[in-house]
Design a protein around this motif. Structure first.
Motif, PDB file in Angstrom:
ATOM      1  N   VAL A 177       0.849  -1.186   0.000  1.00 25.01           N
ATOM      2  CA  VAL A 177       0.000   0.000   0.000  1.00 25.01           C
ATOM      3  C   VAL A 177       0.886   1.237   0.000  1.00 25.01           C
ATOM      4  CG1 VAL A 177      -1.788   1.275   1.234  1.00 25.01           C
ATOM      5  CG2 VAL A 177      -1.812  -1.232   1.253  1.00 25.01           C
ATOM      6  N   VAL A 178       0.771   2.040  -1.063  1.00 25.48           N
ATOM      7  CA  VAL A 178       1.564   3.257  -1.211  1.00 25.48           C
ATOM      8  C   VAL A 178       0.812   4.451  -0.636  1.00 25.48           C
ATOM      9  CG1 VAL A 178       2.655   4.808  -2.878  1.00 25.48           C
ATOM     10  CG2 VAL A 178       2.687   2.345  -3.260  1.00 25.48           C
ATOM     11  N   ASP A 179      -0.506   4.478  -0.848  1.00 26.38           N
ATOM     12  CA  ASP A 179      -1.306   5.596  -0.363  1.00 26.38           C
ATOM     13  C   ASP A 179      -2.731   5.125  -0.136  1.00 26.38           C
ATOM     14  OD1 ASP A 179      -1.830   8.220   0.405  1.00 26.38           O
ATOM     15  OD2 ASP A 179      -2.264   8.885  -1.627  1.00 26.38           O
ATOM     16  N   VAL A 180      -3.379   5.719   0.860  1.00 22.87           N
ATOM     17  CA  VAL A 180      -4.783   5.460   1.149  1.00 22.87           C
ATOM     18  C   VAL A 180      -5.522   6.787   0.996  1.00 22.87           C
ATOM     19  CG1 VAL A 180      -6.446   4.637   2.856  1.00 22.87           C
ATOM     20  CG2 VAL A 180      -4.147   3.649   2.793  1.00 22.87           C
ATOM     21  N   THR A 181      -6.543   6.810   0.139  1.00 22.54           N
ATOM     22  CA  THR A 181      -7.310   8.030  -0.099  1.00 22.54           C
ATOM     23  C   THR A 181      -8.667   7.908   0.573  1.00 22.54           C
ATOM     24  OG1 THR A 181      -6.225   8.264  -2.229  1.00 22.54           O
ATOM     25  CG2 THR A 181      -8.200   9.575  -1.879  1.00 22.54           C
ATOM     26  N   HIS A 182      -9.000   8.885   1.416  1.00 27.76           N
ATOM     27  CA  HIS A 182     -10.294   8.935   2.093  1.00 27.76           C
ATOM     28  C   HIS A 182     -11.038  10.185   1.635  1.00 27.76           C
ATOM     29  CE1 HIS A 182      -9.120   5.776   4.896  1.00 27.76           C
ATOM     30  NE2 HIS A 182      -8.002   6.428   5.123  1.00 27.76           N
ATOM     31  N   PRO A 183     -11.817  10.099   0.558  1.00 31.76           N
ATOM     32  CA  PRO A 183     -12.534  11.299   0.110  1.00 31.76           C
ATOM     33  C   PRO A 183     -13.652  11.665   1.086  1.00 31.76           C
ATOM     34  CG  PRO A 183     -13.214   9.403  -1.169  1.00 31.76           C
ATOM     35  CD  PRO A 183     -12.097   8.939  -0.268  1.00 31.76           C
ATOM     36  N   VAL A 184     -14.102  12.915   1.017  1.00 37.68           N
ATOM     37  CA  VAL A 184     -15.196  13.354   1.875  1.00 37.68           C
ATOM     38  C   VAL A 184     -16.458  12.561   1.550  1.00 37.68           C
ATOM     39  CG1 VAL A 184     -16.656  15.327   2.488  1.00 37.68           C
ATOM     40  CG2 VAL A 184     -14.214  15.655   2.106  1.00 37.68           C
TER      41      VAL A 184
ATOM     42  N   SER B  64      -9.953   4.579  -1.497  1.00 36.98           N
ATOM     43  CA  SER B  64      -9.219   3.822  -2.505  1.00 36.98           C
ATOM     44  C   SER B  64      -7.779   3.625  -2.042  1.00 36.98           C
ATOM     45  CB  SER B  64      -9.246   4.541  -3.865  1.00 36.98           C
ATOM     46  OG  SER B  64      -8.569   5.767  -3.785  1.00 36.98           O
ATOM     47  N   LEU B  65      -7.169   2.594  -2.580  1.00 36.74           N
ATOM     48  CA  LEU B  65      -5.780   2.270  -2.262  1.00 36.74           C
ATOM     49  C   LEU B  65      -4.929   2.400  -3.514  1.00 36.74           C
ATOM     50  CD1 LEU B  65      -6.246  -1.080  -0.281  1.00 36.74           C
ATOM     51  CD2 LEU B  65      -6.084   1.226   0.654  1.00 36.74           C
ATOM     52  N   ASP B  66      -3.783   3.051  -3.378  1.00 34.15           N
ATOM     53  CA  ASP B  66      -2.764   3.029  -4.421  1.00 34.15           C
ATOM     54  C   ASP B  66      -1.770   1.957  -4.012  1.00 34.15           C
ATOM     55  OD1 ASP B  66      -3.846   5.059  -5.971  1.00 34.15           O
ATOM     56  OD2 ASP B  66      -2.779   6.621  -4.884  1.00 34.15           O
ATOM     57  N   LEU B  67      -1.516   1.028  -4.921  1.00 32.88           N
ATOM     58  CA  LEU B  67      -0.681  -0.131  -4.615  1.00 32.88           C
ATOM     59  C   LEU B  67       0.495  -0.228  -5.572  1.00 32.88           C
ATOM     60  CD1 LEU B  67      -3.624  -2.697  -4.433  1.00 32.88           C
ATOM     61  CD2 LEU B  67      -2.524  -1.612  -2.480  1.00 32.88           C
ATOM     62  N   ASN B  68       1.614  -0.724  -5.058  1.00 33.12           N
ATOM     63  CA  ASN B  68       2.715  -1.166  -5.901  1.00 33.12           C
ATOM     64  C   ASN B  68       2.622  -2.676  -5.941  1.00 33.12           C
ATOM     65  OD1 ASN B  68       3.821   1.259  -6.638  1.00 33.12           O
ATOM     66  ND2 ASN B  68       5.389   1.269  -5.050  1.00 33.12           N
ATOM     67  N   LEU B  69       2.438  -3.196  -7.126  1.00 31.88           N
ATOM     68  CA  LEU B  69       2.229  -4.627  -7.314  1.00 31.88           C
ATOM     69  C   LEU B  69       3.400  -5.202  -8.085  1.00 31.88           C
ATOM     70  CD1 LEU B  69       0.173  -7.045  -7.292  1.00 31.88           C
ATOM     71  CD2 LEU B  69      -0.673  -6.143  -9.450  1.00 31.88           C
ATOM     72  N   THR B  70       4.002  -6.237  -7.539  1.00 35.61           N
ATOM     73  CA  THR B  70       5.115  -6.897  -8.224  1.00 35.61           C
ATOM     74  C   THR B  70       4.566  -8.090  -8.998  1.00 35.61           C
ATOM     75  OG1 THR B  70       6.591  -6.249  -6.437  1.00 35.61           O
ATOM     76  CG2 THR B  70       7.370  -7.961  -7.932  1.00 35.61           C
ATOM     77  N   LEU B  71       4.669  -8.024 -10.328  1.00 37.56           N
ATOM     78  CA  LEU B  71       4.180  -9.092 -11.191  1.00 37.56           C
ATOM     79  C   LEU B  71       5.184 -10.239 -11.222  1.00 37.56           C
ATOM     80  CD1 LEU B  71       2.809  -6.908 -14.122  1.00 37.56           C
ATOM     81  CD2 LEU B  71       1.552  -7.887 -12.206  1.00 37.56           C
ATOM     82  N   PRO B  72       4.767 -11.422 -11.667  1.00 36.49           N
ATOM     83  CA  PRO B  72       5.668 -12.570 -11.685  1.00 36.49           C
ATOM     84  C   PRO B  72       6.958 -12.352 -12.484  1.00 36.49           C
ATOM     85  CG  PRO B  72       3.418 -13.288 -12.051  1.00 36.49           C
ATOM     86  CD  PRO B  72       3.409 -11.785 -12.062  1.00 36.49           C
TER      87      PRO B  72
ATOM     88  N   ALA C   1      -1.147   0.380  -9.206  1.00 38.05           N
ATOM     89  CA  ALA C   1      -2.562   0.115  -9.462  1.00 38.05           C
ATOM     90  C   ALA C   1      -3.391   0.762  -8.354  1.00 38.05           C
ATOM     91  CB  ALA C   1      -2.818  -1.387  -9.500  1.00 38.05           C
ATOM     92  N   THR C   2      -4.629   1.052  -8.674  1.00 38.50           N
ATOM     93  CA  THR C   2      -5.557   1.623  -7.707  1.00 38.50           C
ATOM     94  C   THR C   2      -6.767   0.707  -7.608  1.00 38.50           C
ATOM     95  OG1 THR C   2      -4.862   3.856  -8.285  1.00 38.50           O
ATOM     96  CG2 THR C   2      -6.962   3.652  -7.161  1.00 38.50           C
ATOM     97  N   THR C   3      -7.275   0.533  -6.394  1.00 40.00           N
ATOM     98  CA  THR C   3      -8.462  -0.291  -6.204  1.00 40.00           C
ATOM     99  C   THR C   3      -9.348   0.286  -5.102  1.00 40.00           C
ATOM    100  OG1 THR C   3      -9.283  -2.535  -5.840  1.00 40.00           O
ATOM    101  CG2 THR C   3      -7.388  -1.872  -4.540  1.00 40.00           C
ATOM    102  N   THR C   4     -10.625   0.010  -5.229  1.00 43.89           N
ATOM    103  CA  THR C   4     -11.584   0.334  -4.169  1.00 43.89           C
ATOM    104  C   THR C   4     -12.168  -0.953  -3.590  1.00 43.89           C
ATOM    105  OG1 THR C   4     -13.355   0.526  -5.798  1.00 43.89           O
ATOM    106  CG2 THR C   4     -12.220   2.560  -5.180  1.00 43.89           C
ATOM    107  N   GLU C   5     -11.696  -2.074  -4.086  1.00 42.15           N
ATOM    108  CA  GLU C   5     -12.209  -3.365  -3.643  1.00 42.15           C
ATOM    109  C   GLU C   5     -11.263  -3.994  -2.624  1.00 42.15           C
ATOM    110  OE1 GLU C   5     -13.720  -5.981  -6.706  1.00 42.15           O
ATOM    111  OE2 GLU C   5     -13.777  -4.282  -8.091  1.00 42.15           O
ATOM    112  N   PHE C   6     -11.543  -3.716  -1.365  1.00 43.77           N
ATOM    113  CA  PHE C   6     -10.741  -4.272  -0.275  1.00 43.77           C
ATOM    114  C   PHE C   6     -11.606  -4.350   0.968  1.00 43.77           C
ATOM    115  CE2 PHE C   6      -9.984   0.245  -0.691  1.00 43.77           C
ATOM    116  CZ  PHE C   6     -10.216   0.737   0.581  1.00 43.77           C
TER     117      PHE C   6
END
Length: 144
Positions: A39-46, A51-59, A66-71
């Motif tokens: 997790v690089v950053d966590v965004t909490h909008p009003v 949402s989460l900004d992620l650094n993902l290491t691929l195989p 990548a960014t996701t709201t599904e967690f």
């Protein structure tokens, strides 16, 4: 009343469209490979969802953002998560492993169905009102 019915039908279409997109993304991520993401950053909008900004290491060793709201629970910055990912053209779909958007999609389907039903009721009421108005006009006209 026609405008209100049209509005409810448009809202219904938007809700069904949102449900379709969620369902489609969910199906693409079902059975998708997993990886560890930081997790690089966590965004909490009003308003809206976090949402989460992620650094993902691929195989292949490549690190992608990548960014996701599904967690599930909101993790701390720097935490590591097990995520599922799928490459979709130039986009990377990501969600926390074990989390599904199916409940959200069901909510949009219910909202779309309710909105369509309200629009249909308004159309029927308008049609009945027009028929009753015609009957009143016919009764008011003297016979020749």
């Amino acid at each position: 009343m026609r405008r209100w019915a049209a509005l409810f039908f448009v809202l219904s279409g938007l809700a069904f469209g949102a449900a379709w997109v969620m369902r489609d993304d969910d199906h693409r991520l079902d059975g998708a490979p997993t990886a560890i993401a930081t997790v690089v950053d966590v965004t909490h909008p009003v308003k809206g969802e976090s949402s989460l900004d992620l650094n993902l290491t691929l195989p292949d060793g490549q690190v992608v953002r990548a960014t996701t709201t599904e967690f599930g629970d909101v993790p701390a910055k720097g935490a590591q998560l097990q995520v599922q990912y799928a490459v979709d053209g130039k986009d990377l779909l990501v969600r926390e492993a074990g989390v599904s958007a199916a409940a959200d999609a069901r909510g949009y389907l219910i909202a779309g169905g309710a909105s369509a039903l309200i629009g249909l009721v308004l159309v029927v009421l308008r049609a009945r009102g027009d028929q009753q108005g015609d009957a009143v006009k016919d009764a008011a006209q003297p016979e020749r």
